[in-house]
Design a protein around this motif. Sequence first.
Motif, PDB file in Angstrom:
ATOM      1  N   LEU A 191      45.896  29.307  49.538  1.00 29.33           N
ATOM      2  CA  LEU A 191      44.683  30.064  49.222  1.00 29.33           C
ATOM      3  C   LEU A 191      45.015  31.485  48.775  1.00 29.33           C
ATOM      4  O   LEU A 191      44.450  31.993  47.794  1.00 29.33           O
ATOM      5  N   LEU A 192      45.932  32.139  49.467  1.00 31.29           N
ATOM      6  CA  LEU A 192      46.310  33.510  49.109  1.00 31.29           C
ATOM      7  C   LEU A 192      46.972  33.556  47.733  1.00 31.29           C
ATOM      8  O   LEU A 192      46.705  34.469  46.933  1.00 31.29           O
ATOM      9  N   GLN A 193      47.821  32.577  47.442  1.00 36.20           N
ATOM     10  CA  GLN A 193      48.453  32.517  46.120  1.00 36.20           C
ATOM     11  C   GLN A 193      47.411  32.282  45.029  1.00 36.20           C
ATOM     12  O   GLN A 193      47.485  32.887  43.950  1.00 36.20           O
ATOM     13  N   ASP A 194      46.432  31.408  45.314  1.00 39.92           N
ATOM     14  CA  ASP A 194      45.364  31.148  44.347  1.00 39.92           C
ATOM     15  C   ASP A 194      44.528  32.403  44.084  1.00 39.92           C
ATOM     16  O   ASP A 194      44.166  32.696  42.944  1.00 39.92           O
ATOM     17  N   VAL A 195      44.222  33.149  45.143  1.00 42.28           N
ATOM     18  CA  VAL A 195      43.452  34.386  44.980  1.00 42.28           C
ATOM     19  C   VAL A 195      44.248  35.401  44.156  1.00 42.28           C
ATOM     20  O   VAL A 195      43.705  36.032  43.242  1.00 42.28           O
ATOM     21  N   ALA A 196      45.529  35.549  44.453  1.00 41.75           N
ATOM     22  CA  ALA A 196      46.369  36.493  43.697  1.00 41.75           C
ATOM     23  C   ALA A 196      46.421  36.100  42.222  1.00 41.75           C
ATOM     24  O   ALA A 196      46.301  36.960  41.335  1.00 41.75           O
ATOM     25  N   ALA A 197      46.569  34.816  41.944  1.00 38.35           N
ATOM     26  CA  ALA A 197      46.610  34.351  40.554  1.00 38.35           C
ATOM     27  C   ALA A 197      45.267  34.595  39.860  1.00 38.35           C
ATOM     28  O   ALA A 197      45.232  34.994  38.690  1.00 38.35           O
ATOM     29  N   ALA A 198      44.175  34.368  40.577  1.00 41.24           N
ATOM     30  CA  ALA A 198      42.843  34.603  40.001  1.00 41.24           C
ATOM     31  C   ALA A 198      42.650  36.080  39.671  1.00 41.24           C
ATOM     32  O   ALA A 198      42.084  36.418  38.618  1.00 41.24           O
ATOM     33  N   ILE A 199      43.118  36.954  40.527  1.00 37.50           N
ATOM     34  CA  ILE A 199      43.005  38.395  40.255  1.00 37.50           C
ATOM     35  C   ILE A 199      43.867  38.778  39.056  1.00 37.50           C
ATOM     36  O   ILE A 199      43.451  39.570  38.203  1.00 37.50           O
ATOM     37  N   ASP A 200      45.057  38.201  38.967  1.00 34.37           N
ATOM     38  CA  ASP A 200      45.913  38.466  37.803  1.00 34.37           C
ATOM     39  C   ASP A 200      45.224  38.037  36.505  1.00 34.37           C
ATOM     40  O   ASP A 200      45.258  38.753  35.509  1.00 34.37           O
ATOM     41  N   ARG A 201      44.593  36.869  36.523  1.00 37.31           N
ATOM     42  CA  ARG A 201      43.873  36.398  35.325  1.00 37.31           C
ATOM     43  C   ARG A 201      42.691  37.312  35.021  1.00 37.31           C
ATOM     44  O   ARG A 201      42.447  37.654  33.857  1.00 37.31           O
ATOM     45  N   LEU A 202      41.965  37.702  36.042  1.00 34.15           N
ATOM     46  CA  LEU A 202      40.816  38.590  35.867  1.00 34.15           C
ATOM     47  C   LEU A 202      41.237  39.918  35.255  1.00 34.15           C
ATOM     48  O   LEU A 202      40.536  40.477  34.406  1.00 34.15           O
ATOM     49  N   ALA A 203      42.389  40.403  35.660  1.00 30.49           N
ATOM     50  CA  ALA A 203      42.884  41.692  35.165  1.00 30.49           C
ATOM     51  C   ALA A 203      43.100  41.689  33.652  1.00 30.49           C
ATOM     52  O   ALA A 203      43.001  42.730  33.008  1.00 30.49           O
TER      53      ALA A 203
END
Length: 121
Positions: A47-59
């Motif tokens: 879950l934490l890795q997925d959230v980090a990846a989602a934030i990277d994409r959002l950025a």
Amino acid sequence: MDRSTVADLPWREYRWETASDCQDDWYGHVTAVADTTIPLPAELETLLQDVAAAIDRLAQDSPTAAVKAARSLEIIAQRSAHWPAQSARGLDPETRAAALGLNVEETRTLLARFGGWSADA
């Protein structure tokens, strides 16, 4: 001295190659330290890795929204870590530090921040 090349490579290529090597070394170090710390449940780690990846994409599309998302994580961390920090405060400092992959001082500061007490106490 020709400043346009380093080690027979154009400066730009050498710079990226060196940065990549440094990044690889850092990730190796972080992984080695993480392997010695208390493990997280696999589901939470994912879950934490997925959230980090989602934030990277959002950025990529909205840096401000990515900062807002990171701030939300900060708030969640503060709220969810308060009582665990209070409980961990009574544990042996060396054990806490080893479990977190930090030194004793960094661990004390982290627990104080999450637990809501002065790091100087």
